[in-house]
Write an enzyme that holds these catalytic residues in place. Structure first.
Site, PDB file in Angstrom:
ATOM      1  N   THR A  28       0.799  -1.281   0.017  1.00 40.43           N
ATOM      2  CA  THR A  28       0.039   0.180   0.076  1.00 40.43           C
ATOM      3  C   THR A  28       0.873   1.244  -0.139  1.00 40.43           C
ATOM      4  O   THR A  28       0.631   2.278  -0.659  1.00 40.43           O
ATOM      5  CB  THR A  28      -1.086   0.004   1.162  1.00 40.43           C
ATOM      6  OG1 THR A  28      -1.906  -1.103   1.031  1.00 40.43           O
ATOM      7  CG2 THR A  28      -1.578   1.285   1.427  1.00 40.43           C
ATOM      8  N   THR A 108       1.642  -4.045   4.253  1.00 38.26           N
ATOM      9  CA  THR A 108       1.560  -4.326   5.632  1.00 38.26           C
ATOM     10  C   THR A 108       0.794  -5.770   5.865  1.00 38.26           C
ATOM     11  O   THR A 108       0.919  -6.368   6.989  1.00 38.26           O
ATOM     12  CB  THR A 108       0.604  -3.567   6.328  1.00 38.26           C
ATOM     13  OG1 THR A 108      -0.738  -3.725   5.655  1.00 38.26           O
ATOM     14  CG2 THR A 108       0.834  -1.896   6.164  1.00 38.26           C
ATOM     15  N   ASP A 109       0.087  -6.403   4.830  1.00 40.76           N
ATOM     16  CA  ASP A 109      -0.340  -7.384   5.267  1.00 40.76           C
ATOM     17  C   ASP A 109       0.655  -9.082   5.798  1.00 40.76           C
ATOM     18  O   ASP A 109       0.018  -9.748   6.417  1.00 40.76           O
ATOM     19  CB  ASP A 109      -1.321  -8.131   4.027  1.00 40.76           C
ATOM     20  CG  ASP A 109      -2.649  -7.198   3.992  1.00 40.76           C
ATOM     21  OD1 ASP A 109      -2.600  -6.353   4.770  1.00 40.76           O
ATOM     22  OD2 ASP A 109      -3.193  -7.049   2.630  1.00 40.76           O
TER      23      ASP A 109
END
Ligand code: SIN
Length: 344
Positions: A28, A108-109
């Site tokens: 992101t 981030t995941d």
């Protein structure tokens, strides 16, 4: 409390800026949406590393940057080949005299998995710092630029040497082992439950409040050079069946991590199936789905009697990383695996 280590960011090479390599992988932080008000409907990993750096003019007074685009992915799609490549690139850059620190921009995941893997396999005392963003680069109040500035500042700091792989997010410095994503949308999405952050970075100042005690990087026997075996994760929940476990054993996996309830407790059907998996030579690690705390050995399940290893304070995703690396390093005896979980 007095800080145990504090240093301004420009402390490595007197008279010249520190030299930091920025390795971009997507996420992101490199995401873009057609509308600045959109923070959920966007495409991750489409903004290149040069544009990410150009959005942060303040970097020019913090470090001399060497940039590489290692990948351009949404980190949900991360595979083992990218982990191998990233670790090898970090080791190669860290071995160079003209690189003082390394920053990895990431989604981030799966950031917590990559960070912990690198913490265990890269072989350098130079700072390696991961960062990310919850809002795409195109968003109002995008958090990526400040996170990137913070990460480069920490990677430039003498105080970050020898601290293992770090994650800088929202002004805080976290240990790769401790951090986890804890919100699907909040800008302050990362927490180090139970232990807290290691320190903070703000306006060019880096301050550590504590150091970590477990071995990491050059002090582990793990490496990115070996082939990693298949290790999968299953869960225990009301009404669960043993279907998934039996399928994994039949498929020949080398290890299974189970995300148990509470203190790693297991539904009777799951416990029986996993005990049988052990008899088939599969390493079984008992973690918890709760999200904080630890799983006590011989606590909610008789690990010694059933041949299970307890994950301690590692969440199931990090336990899977350690189990994979430990099996690759030839640690197949249950007592040796338990020692690895108690140590790393
Ligand atoms: C990703 O993990 O690549 C997308 C989500 C994010 O970075 O927040």
């Amino acid at each position: 409390m007095n800080p145990i280590a504090t240093a301004p960011s420009h402390s490595i090479s007197a008279g010249m800026l520190p030299r930091v390599a920025v390795l971009a992988t997507g996420g992101t932080i490199a995401g873009s949406a057609p509308d600045a008000a959109q923070t959920a409907g966007y495409q991750a990993g489409v903004v290149g590393v040069d544009a990410l750096l150009a959005a942060v003019p303040a970097l020019a007074s913090v470090a001399s940057i060497h940039a590489e685009q290692v990948a351009s992915i949404d980190s949900k799609d991360l595979d083992l080949a990218l982990w191998h490549a990233l670790a090898a690139r970090i080791d190669a850059l860290a071995a160079r005299d003209d690189i003082d620190g390394i920053v990895v921009t990431h989604g981030t995941d799966t950031l917590e998995e990559t960070a912990y893997l690198l913490h265990l396999v890269v072989k350098t005392a130079k700072p390696v710092v991961l960062t990310a963003a919850m809002r795409p680069a195109s968003a109002l109040s995008a958090d990526g630029p400040l996170n990137l500035l913070g990460a480069v500042t920490v990677a430039s700091a003498h105080a970050a040497h020898g601290q293992g792989v770090l994650v800088v997010f929202n002004n805080r410095i976290h240990c790769a082992r401790d951090i986890a994503k804890t919100s699907t949308y909040a800008v302050d999405a990362f927490q180090s439950h139970e232990v807290g952050a290691l320190g903070w970075v703000q306006d060019g100042r880096v301050e550590f409040q504590r150091t970590i005690v477990r071995p990491h990087t050059a002090a582990t026997p793990f490496s990115a050079g070996s082939a990693w075996p298949v290790v999968e994760i299953v869960s225990s929940y009301a009404g669960v069946s043993r279907i998934a476990i039996d399928a994994l054993v039949a498929a020949g996996v080398r290890g299974i991590v189970v995300a148990g309830t509470g203190n790693g407790s297991l539904h009777a059907a799951v416990q029986v199936a996993l005990a049988e998996a052990v008899q088939h030579g599969v390493a079984v690690v008992r973690a918890s789905r709760v999200g904080s705390g630890h799983v006590m050995h011989n606590g909610a399940a008789p690990d010694d009697a059933l041949g299970f290893v307890s994950a301690g304070s590692l969440n199931p995703y990090k336990a899977r990383v350690l189990l994979m690396l430990a099996l690759a390093a030839g640690m197949t005896e249950r007592a040796v695996l338990q020692l690895a979980f108690d140590t790393y």
